[in-house]
Design a protein around this motif. Structure first.
Motif, PDB file in Angstrom:
ATOM      1  N   ARG A   1       7.365  54.709  97.022  1.00  0.00           N
ATOM      2  CA  ARG A   1       8.004  55.357  95.874  1.00  0.00           C
ATOM      3  C   ARG A   1       6.960  55.997  94.971  1.00  0.00           C
ATOM      4  NH1 ARG A   1      11.079  50.547  93.139  1.00  0.00           N
ATOM      5  NH2 ARG A   1      11.598  52.110  91.555  1.00  0.00           N
TER       6      ARG A   1
ATOM      7  N   ASP B   1       7.709  56.827  91.526  1.00  0.00           N
ATOM      8  CA  ASP B   1       8.002  56.708  90.093  1.00  0.00           C
ATOM      9  C   ASP B   1       7.151  55.664  89.372  1.00  0.00           C
ATOM     10  OD1 ASP B   1       9.105  54.653  91.488  1.00  0.00           O
ATOM     11  OD2 ASP B   1      10.979  54.600  90.342  1.00  0.00           O
ATOM     12  N   VAL B   2       6.251  55.020  90.113  1.00  0.00           N
ATOM     13  CA  VAL B   2       5.269  54.134  89.478  1.00  0.00           C
ATOM     14  C   VAL B   2       3.908  54.594  89.984  1.00  0.00           C
ATOM     15  CG1 VAL B   2       4.462  51.779  89.176  1.00  0.00           C
ATOM     16  CG2 VAL B   2       6.916  52.230  89.515  1.00  0.00           C
TER      17      VAL B   2
ATOM     18  N   ARG C   1      -0.739  51.190  89.167  1.00  0.00           N
ATOM     19  CA  ARG C   1       0.086  50.045  88.783  1.00  0.00           C
ATOM     20  C   ARG C   1       0.582  49.264  89.997  1.00  0.00           C
ATOM     21  NH1 ARG C   1       3.736  51.813  83.557  1.00  0.00           N
ATOM     22  NH2 ARG C   1       1.995  52.581  82.259  1.00  0.00           N
TER      23      ARG C   1
ATOM     24  N   PHE D   1      -2.172  47.277  91.299  1.00  0.00           N
ATOM     25  CA  PHE D   1      -2.393  46.142  90.418  1.00  0.00           C
ATOM     26  C   PHE D   1      -1.453  44.985  90.761  1.00  0.00           C
ATOM     27  CE2 PHE D   1      -2.200  43.717  86.538  1.00  0.00           C
ATOM     28  CZ  PHE D   1      -3.484  43.785  86.038  1.00  0.00           C
ATOM     29  N   MET D   2      -0.201  45.313  90.972  1.00  0.00           N
ATOM     30  CA  MET D   2       0.766  44.262  91.299  1.00  0.00           C
ATOM     31  C   MET D   2       0.448  43.622  92.649  1.00  0.00           C
ATOM     32  SD  MET D   2       4.494  45.062  89.846  1.00  0.00           S
ATOM     33  CE  MET D   2       4.785  43.353  90.165  1.00  0.00           C
ATOM     34  N   ILE D   3       0.061  44.444  93.580  1.00  0.00           N
ATOM     35  CA  ILE D   3      -0.253  43.916  94.909  1.00  0.00           C
ATOM     36  C   ILE D   3      -1.444  42.966  94.844  1.00  0.00           C
ATOM     37  CG2 ILE D   3      -1.158  44.548  97.180  1.00  0.00           C
ATOM     38  CD1 ILE D   3       0.601  47.061  97.053  1.00  0.00           C
TER      39      ILE D   3
ATOM     40  N   SER E   1      -0.502  39.745  93.048  1.00  0.00           N
ATOM     41  CA  SER E   1       0.335  38.853  93.856  1.00  0.00           C
ATOM     42  C   SER E   1      -0.492  38.169  94.940  1.00  0.00           C
ATOM     43  CB  SER E   1       1.463  39.647  94.525  1.00  0.00           C
ATOM     44  OG  SER E   1       2.166  40.376  93.568  1.00  0.00           O
TER      45      SER E   1
ATOM     46  N   ASP F   1       6.595  41.740 102.990  1.00  0.00           N
ATOM     47  CA  ASP F   1       8.029  42.012 103.018  1.00  0.00           C
ATOM     48  C   ASP F   1       8.509  42.456 101.630  1.00  0.00           C
ATOM     49  OD1 ASP F   1      10.366  42.021 104.587  1.00  0.00           O
ATOM     50  OD2 ASP F   1      11.032  40.176 103.576  1.00  0.00           O
ATOM     51  N   THR F   2       8.110  41.680 100.645  1.00  0.00           N
ATOM     52  CA  THR F   2       8.485  42.009  99.263  1.00  0.00           C
ATOM     53  C   THR F   2       7.926  43.371  98.856  1.00  0.00           C
ATOM     54  OG1 THR F   2       8.328  39.649  98.753  1.00  0.00           O
ATOM     55  CG2 THR F   2       8.478  41.170  96.891  1.00  0.00           C
ATOM     56  N   PHE F   3       6.656  43.569  99.152  1.00  0.00           N
ATOM     57  CA  PHE F   3       6.041  44.860  98.806  1.00  0.00           C
ATOM     58  C   PHE F   3       6.858  46.011  99.369  1.00  0.00           C
ATOM     59  CE2 PHE F   3       1.515  42.851  98.862  1.00  0.00           C
ATOM     60  CZ  PHE F   3       1.749  42.277  97.625  1.00  0.00           C
TER      61      PHE F   3
ATOM     62  N   THR G   1       9.852  46.217 100.439  1.00  0.00           N
ATOM     63  CA  THR G   1      11.185  46.388  99.846  1.00  0.00           C
ATOM     64  C   THR G   1      11.081  47.073  98.488  1.00  0.00           C
ATOM     65  OG1 THR G   1      11.840  44.321 100.903  1.00  0.00           O
ATOM     66  CG2 THR G   1      13.310  45.193  99.200  1.00  0.00           C
ATOM     67  N   LEU G   2      10.150  46.595  97.675  1.00  0.00           N
ATOM     68  CA  LEU G   2      10.045  47.139  96.317  1.00  0.00           C
ATOM     69  C   LEU G   2       9.478  48.550  96.302  1.00  0.00           C
ATOM     70  CD1 LEU G   2       8.689  44.072  94.270  1.00  0.00           C
ATOM     71  CD2 LEU G   2      11.009  45.022  94.241  1.00  0.00           C
ATOM     72  N   LEU G   3       8.657  48.835  97.283  1.00  0.00           N
ATOM     73  CA  LEU G   3       7.977  50.134  97.258  1.00  0.00           C
ATOM     74  C   LEU G   3       8.733  51.235  97.987  1.00  0.00           C
ATOM     75  CD1 LEU G   3       4.228  49.129  97.738  1.00  0.00           C
ATOM     76  CD2 LEU G   3       5.546  49.486  95.638  1.00  0.00           C
TER      77      LEU G   3
ATOM     78  N   ARG H   1      17.497  44.136  90.286  1.00  0.00           N
ATOM     79  CA  ARG H   1      17.911  44.363  91.667  1.00  0.00           C
ATOM     80  C   ARG H   1      18.100  43.030  92.391  1.00  0.00           C
ATOM     81  NH1 ARG H   1      13.108  47.751  94.029  1.00  0.00           N
ATOM     82  NH2 ARG H   1      14.231  47.524  96.016  1.00  0.00           N
TER      83      ARG H   1
ATOM     84  N   PHE I   1       7.305  35.525  91.528  1.00  0.00           N
ATOM     85  CA  PHE I   1       5.963  35.382  92.064  1.00  0.00           C
ATOM     86  C   PHE I   1       5.105  36.602  91.734  1.00  0.00           C
ATOM     87  CE2 PHE I   1       2.680  35.278  95.251  1.00  0.00           C
ATOM     88  CZ  PHE I   1       2.425  33.928  95.409  1.00  0.00           C
TER      89      PHE I   1
ATOM     90  N   GLY J   1       1.952  36.633  89.224  1.00  0.00           N
ATOM     91  CA  GLY J   1       0.673  37.060  89.791  1.00  0.00           C
ATOM     92  C   GLY J   1       0.077  38.232  89.029  1.00  0.00           C
ATOM     93  N   SER J   2       0.916  39.197  88.696  1.00  0.00           N
ATOM     94  CA  SER J   2       0.419  40.369  87.977  1.00  0.00           C
ATOM     95  C   SER J   2      -0.070  39.987  86.599  1.00  0.00           C
ATOM     96  CB  SER J   2       1.538  41.402  87.830  1.00  0.00           C
ATOM     97  OG  SER J   2       2.102  41.692  89.073  1.00  0.00           O
TER      98      SER J   2
END
Lengths: 196, 196, 196, 196
Positions: C147, C149-150, C154, C157-159, C162, C188-190, C192-194, D147, D157, D161-162
């Motif tokens: 995506r 839009d971020v 950032r 940073f989240m990755i 985590s 998996d989470t990444f 999905t969110l990305l 979501r 999580f 983490g962030s």
DNA sequence: CATGAATGAGGGTTCATTCAT
DNA sequence: GATGAATGAACCCTCATTCAT
């Protein structure tokens, strides 16, 4: 006698001190431990003893008065010398059996090594005891119950030494056996050797 | 035996420790005092002993090996039991006379009260010595030199006890008189009492 | 590169240091422990490192070179951004799984708190890693896989956060479970969110 | 709760300890430094804490109680989940801004590495915080604010983490910039990614 | 290259004792 | 009488580092 005039609290502290020393030697006799044992604060102890040496002095004073009292009871009886000797040994060993901690206080002279006064005190207790035994042996020699070819002083010396050794071994064993039978054995040996 | 393999420095430290204990009991045996005595820094001590208990252990090991050596010399000689007994006593007392500090280390069991291992060690040294005396007494009984109506164990016990008492009094007196004559006296008493 | 020129002994010492830190933090990294671990004397260590900070510097240098090498392998491959992200995470976690001690060295920044240089070093390793992830995310945004839009910064940073959190929890658990499945979950989470 | 009943002096010591750790990690937290900081002698500290580990335990207890209090204030409010999430982050970061030292104590798990109990304590504080965030995310998923295609656990999580990463970077920078704007940025990212 | 021996600085902790309350 | 708080002195021991060999 003035020296045995202890307040209740003092006696309580003295006994707590004896207990602590008995448990682990003088190293365990800290003001902290003593206060905990007595159930008061540390400063409170100083109301009753001016410092640690003073406390130990009083502990020894206290014990000496009880020992002398016991010795006098026997000495003042109308038993024969042989019977008195037996009585002295048995009573002493009985007292130790009832309160093994006292052994540590009285027979571990090393504990007071760095304090001449206390060492001298312990020494004096030893000599007071000696003098009673000496008297009995001398009487026994006069009555002919004990042999005469060794001086009473030397005989007394051997008796005291054997008794101490006996008690020290008992102590080193962790008080793990009964002391009294050992005393009987000792007496048996004494009488055999001393027979005239 | 490997256990008696001490480096020069270790022996130096051991002797310094014995000296300190002799002067004022275990309370004087601090790392600071010991280091000063040896002439090194405190941490330097720890290259040669892993901690204070270890040091004491080695002190006792060191002393035991010398005692056993002395005992063996006598035991291995071709003297008669009576002569051996005399030799054992005289040598022991001579050794103490030459180095009174050792008395404090060896005869003040109370010092190690809070450490079972060390107490046991001291106890074991005592028992090793005992066994040599016992052997001599038994031999003397066999040859008829010593009386037979008291067991060798009990006789040994009295001898050890008297000797200890003798040394302890000497110690409490501040080593203020000659020990050897007292030993002679003791022997005299022994031989009179043990004559069969 | 010169910075990775370590002698065999140096590598051995570095690895021993990592092992020690892994076992119990920097407190366990003493010259004594290190010497024992390596099997040489303490002074010998100083042939290879001028002091402890120098040692730690080299430890970090050593680890950084291996991390960068791993990152380059992935970055230089012809995988898609998504695949590269997966590869980066999996490889990192695999490396940690194989050598959990490294986690302690690299993720316990606090350890170097009182040394700005070392803290900065750790920080730089973190940022080098970051830059690789950032590149991958940016590429993925360009290809439309991720995506838009971020900002890539950032997301990176989240990755990173985590992942660190994941590893730290693993560490605090005493490495008591498998790390890799957690990495899969994270990925998996990444994704999905990305997803764009 | 009784566990948070600290005397004035104890609180003073706790805060001094936090300050010291903040300044230079646990290496700076020596009894000497602590005593100087508090303005008392070293032994005086031991009236208030039985030993250093006990002190650290109390430091963590103290911090945990304040954190939990803060978390409860937010959780008990009647804000929406989104607003609560914002409030949790902002308050946490505000607290850290006001007292950066706390960051060192709470986020440098490595500090306690050689003490399982303390590590576990830090871990538990982390998990308590987590649980509050989790609740908020779950609520937000229920209300549809967040979501639903990623579990609340995984989202939590990533948030934790962030946040940690953010604070750690701030720490490694020597607290050289304002933390709060970073928190706003983080929140911005969260809300964008979590929008359903 | 390596070691045994040593050290100054400092670690945490306990001691007997004092003092204000 | 009793206490909580405090302290100087001292305790044993470990640290990183140096130096002669």
């Amino acid at each position: 006698m003035a020296e045995t005039d202890f307040s209740d609290r003092q006696v309580q502290i003295i006994n707590a001190a004896i207990k602590l020393i008995g448990e682990g030697g003088i190293q365990l006799l800290t003001t902290k431990n003593l206060a905990r044992e007595v159930g008061v604060s540390e400063p409170a102890l100083y109301r009753h003893f001016s410092n640690k040496v003073d406390l130990l002095r009083q502990v020894l004073t206290y014990l000496r008065s009880r020992i002398v009292q016991r010795l006098n009871e026997v000495a003042g009886s109308d038993l024969s010398p042989s019977e008195k000797l037996r009585e002295l040994v048995i009573r002493q060993f009985t007292a130790f059996s009832n309160r093994p901690e006292v052994v540590v206080v009285l027979l571990s002279e090393g504990l007071y090594q760095n304090n001449n006064e206390l060492s001298a005190f312990v020494f004096s207790i030893m000599q007071v005891s000696s003098s009673y035994y000496l008297k009995v042996i001398k009487d026994g020699q006069k009555t002919g119950e004990f042999r005469n070819d060794v001086t009473a002083e030397r005989i007394t010396f051997m008796i005291m030494g054997s008794m101490r050794f006996c008690v020290i071994q008992w102590h080193l064993s962790g008080f793990s056996y009964k002391l009294l039978p050992k005393g009987e054995e000792l007496l048996d040996t004494f009488f055999t050797l001393l027979k005239s």
